[in-house]
Motif scaffolding. Structure first.
Motif, PDB file in Angstrom:
ATOM      1  N   MET A   1      48.405  35.431  52.710  1.00  0.00           N
ATOM      2  CA  MET A   1      47.111  35.101  52.138  1.00  0.00           C
ATOM      3  C   MET A   1      46.022  35.504  53.123  1.00  0.00           C
ATOM      4  O   MET A   1      46.155  35.302  54.317  1.00  0.00           O
ATOM      5  N   ASN A   2      44.970  36.070  52.582  1.00  0.00           N
ATOM      6  CA  ASN A   2      43.816  36.478  53.378  1.00  0.00           C
ATOM      7  C   ASN A   2      42.581  35.733  52.900  1.00  0.00           C
ATOM      8  O   ASN A   2      42.395  35.560  51.697  1.00  0.00           O
ATOM      9  N   THR A   3      41.729  35.329  53.841  1.00  0.00           N
ATOM     10  CA  THR A   3      40.405  34.844  53.483  1.00  0.00           C
ATOM     11  C   THR A   3      39.447  35.977  53.786  1.00  0.00           C
ATOM     12  O   THR A   3      39.240  36.337  54.941  1.00  0.00           O
ATOM     13  N   LEU A   4      38.911  36.563  52.718  1.00  0.00           N
ATOM     14  CA  LEU A   4      38.006  37.704  52.835  1.00  0.00           C
ATOM     15  C   LEU A   4      36.576  37.196  52.833  1.00  0.00           C
ATOM     16  O   LEU A   4      36.233  36.276  52.085  1.00  0.00           O
ATOM     17  N   LYS A   5      35.747  37.808  53.660  1.00  0.00           N
ATOM     18  CA  LYS A   5      34.345  37.406  53.776  1.00  0.00           C
ATOM     19  C   LYS A   5      33.464  38.603  53.465  1.00  0.00           C
ATOM     20  O   LYS A   5      33.714  39.714  53.941  1.00  0.00           O
TER      21      LYS A   5
ATOM     22  N   ALA B   1      42.599  35.523  48.981  1.00  0.00           N
ATOM     23  CA  ALA B   1      43.292  36.503  48.131  1.00  0.00           C
ATOM     24  C   ALA B   1      44.688  36.779  48.673  1.00  0.00           C
ATOM     25  O   ALA B   1      44.875  36.885  49.883  1.00  0.00           O
ATOM     26  N   PRO B   2      45.653  36.901  47.769  1.00  0.00           N
ATOM     27  CA  PRO B   2      46.996  37.307  48.207  1.00  0.00           C
ATOM     28  C   PRO B   2      46.935  38.644  48.935  1.00  0.00           C
ATOM     29  O   PRO B   2      46.090  39.494  48.632  1.00  0.00           O
ATOM     30  N   ASP B   3      47.831  38.844  49.877  1.00  0.00           N
ATOM     31  CA  ASP B   3      47.838  40.049  50.711  1.00  0.00           C
ATOM     32  C   ASP B   3      47.747  41.333  49.896  1.00  0.00           C
ATOM     33  O   ASP B   3      47.005  42.246  50.255  1.00  0.00           O
ATOM     34  N   GLU B   4      48.488  41.407  48.795  1.00  0.00           N
ATOM     35  CA  GLU B   4      48.536  42.654  48.026  1.00  0.00           C
ATOM     36  C   GLU B   4      47.234  42.972  47.295  1.00  0.00           C
ATOM     37  O   GLU B   4      47.053  44.078  46.795  1.00  0.00           O
ATOM     38  N   TYR B   5      46.285  42.021  47.243  1.00  0.00           N
ATOM     39  CA  TYR B   5      44.997  42.259  46.583  1.00  0.00           C
ATOM     40  C   TYR B   5      43.842  42.428  47.569  1.00  0.00           C
ATOM     41  O   TYR B   5      42.718  42.701  47.162  1.00  0.00           O
ATOM     42  N   ALA B   6      44.093  42.277  48.847  1.00  0.00           N
ATOM     43  CA  ALA B   6      43.018  42.322  49.839  1.00  0.00           C
ATOM     44  C   ALA B   6      42.284  43.665  49.832  1.00  0.00           C
ATOM     45  O   ALA B   6      41.047  43.694  49.819  1.00  0.00           O
ATOM     46  N   ALA B   7      43.001  44.766  49.840  1.00  0.00           N
ATOM     47  CA  ALA B   7      42.348  46.086  49.860  1.00  0.00           C
ATOM     48  C   ALA B   7      41.500  46.293  48.608  1.00  0.00           C
ATOM     49  O   ALA B   7      40.373  46.800  48.688  1.00  0.00           O
TER      50      ALA B   7
ATOM     51  N   MET C   1      40.069  43.961  46.735  1.00  0.00           N
ATOM     52  CA  MET C   1      38.881  43.116  46.818  1.00  0.00           C
ATOM     53  C   MET C   1      37.874  43.681  47.816  1.00  0.00           C
ATOM     54  O   MET C   1      36.666  43.658  47.555  1.00  0.00           O
ATOM     55  N   ASN C   2      38.356  44.189  48.940  1.00  0.00           N
ATOM     56  CA  ASN C   2      37.464  44.794  49.933  1.00  0.00           C
ATOM     57  C   ASN C   2      36.761  46.029  49.383  1.00  0.00           C
ATOM     58  O   ASN C   2      35.646  46.346  49.797  1.00  0.00           O
ATOM     59  N   ASP C   3      37.375  46.708  48.447  1.00  0.00           N
ATOM     60  CA  ASP C   3      36.771  47.885  47.810  1.00  0.00           C
ATOM     61  C   ASP C   3      35.770  47.479  46.725  1.00  0.00           C
ATOM     62  O   ASP C   3      34.693  48.071  46.620  1.00  0.00           O
ATOM     63  N   ILE C   4      36.108  46.471  45.951  1.00  0.00           N
ATOM     64  CA  ILE C   4      35.301  46.131  44.775  1.00  0.00           C
ATOM     65  C   ILE C   4      34.076  45.288  45.101  1.00  0.00           C
ATOM     66  O   ILE C   4      33.004  45.501  44.520  1.00  0.00           O
ATOM     67  N   PHE C   5      34.179  44.346  46.020  1.00  0.00           N
ATOM     68  CA  PHE C   5      33.043  43.454  46.258  1.00  0.00           C
ATOM     69  C   PHE C   5      31.761  44.194  46.652  1.00  0.00           C
ATOM     70  O   PHE C   5      30.683  43.864  46.144  1.00  0.00           O
ATOM     71  N   PRO C   6      31.796  45.210  47.536  1.00  0.00           N
ATOM     72  CA  PRO C   6      30.546  45.925  47.822  1.00  0.00           C
ATOM     73  C   PRO C   6      29.928  46.573  46.580  1.00  0.00           C
ATOM     74  O   PRO C   6      28.701  46.603  46.437  1.00  0.00           O
ATOM     75  N   LYS C   7      30.749  47.061  45.668  1.00  0.00           N
ATOM     76  CA  LYS C   7      30.235  47.637  44.411  1.00  0.00           C
ATOM     77  C   LYS C   7      29.608  46.553  43.546  1.00  0.00           C
ATOM     78  O   LYS C   7      28.550  46.753  42.943  1.00  0.00           O
ATOM     79  N   ALA C   8      30.255  45.401  43.487  1.00  0.00           N
ATOM     80  CA  ALA C   8      29.702  44.283  42.717  1.00  0.00           C
ATOM     81  C   ALA C   8      28.375  43.823  43.323  1.00  0.00           C
ATOM     82  O   ALA C   8      27.419  43.520  42.591  1.00  0.00           O
TER      83      ALA C   8
END
Length: 143
Positions: free
Chosen positions: A1-5, A117-123, A125-132
């Motif tokens: 699990m990752n906590t993404l900021k 986010a689960p590990d397999e979704y971290a990349a 999420m890191n790609d999509i959030f800046p676009k959002a």
């Protein structure tokens, strides 16, 4: 699990940013980065449940953990939704926290987002959030 900021600066007061985040029509706009048909169903109030969905009624359901208008919103994810049906609480996404915090200085708002986010979704999420965030900024900054 990752906590993404994630963090972004928006040239608008925090009440306008809050509206851009959580007004249902605006939510559909800024979350297009996740899915062209992203939307939510439910009441954005403390302790209420809410469904985050795509056009096929797939997504996640969550409980509103924190509701402080113009300041903070936090969701505790419970489980997945498939074809409009809530699944049993998820071991992958269940109990994950997603929070949005706003602070304002001189009419400019800083938005901080934290997502478990689960590990397999971290990349992803890191790609999509800046676009959002780019979509959100465009909504909040227009007059």
């Amino acid at each position: 699990m990752n906590t993404l900021k994630f963090q972004t600066q928006i040239n608008a007061p925090k009440d306008r940013v809050w509206n851009a985040l959580w007004d249902p029509a605006n939510y559909r706009e800024w979350t297009r980065a996740f899915s062209d048909s992203s939307h939510f169903d439910g009441e954005l109030k403390q302790c209420k449940e809410i469904d985050f969905l795509d056009g096929d009624n797939n997504g996640m359901y969550a409980r509103v953990e924190t509701f402080k208008p113009n300041e903070q919103m936090a969701f505790r994810h419970v489980g997945e939704i498939r074809a409009g049906q809530r699944q049993d609480p998820s071991t992958e996404w269940g109990n994950n926290l997603e929070s949005y915090s706003l602070s304002e200085v001189n009419g400019r708002t800083t938005l901080d987002v934290s997502v478990d986010a689960p590990d397999e979704y971290a990349a992803q999420m890191n790609d999509i959030f800046p676009k959002a965030f780019a979509n959100l900024k465009a909504l909040a900054e227009k007059h």
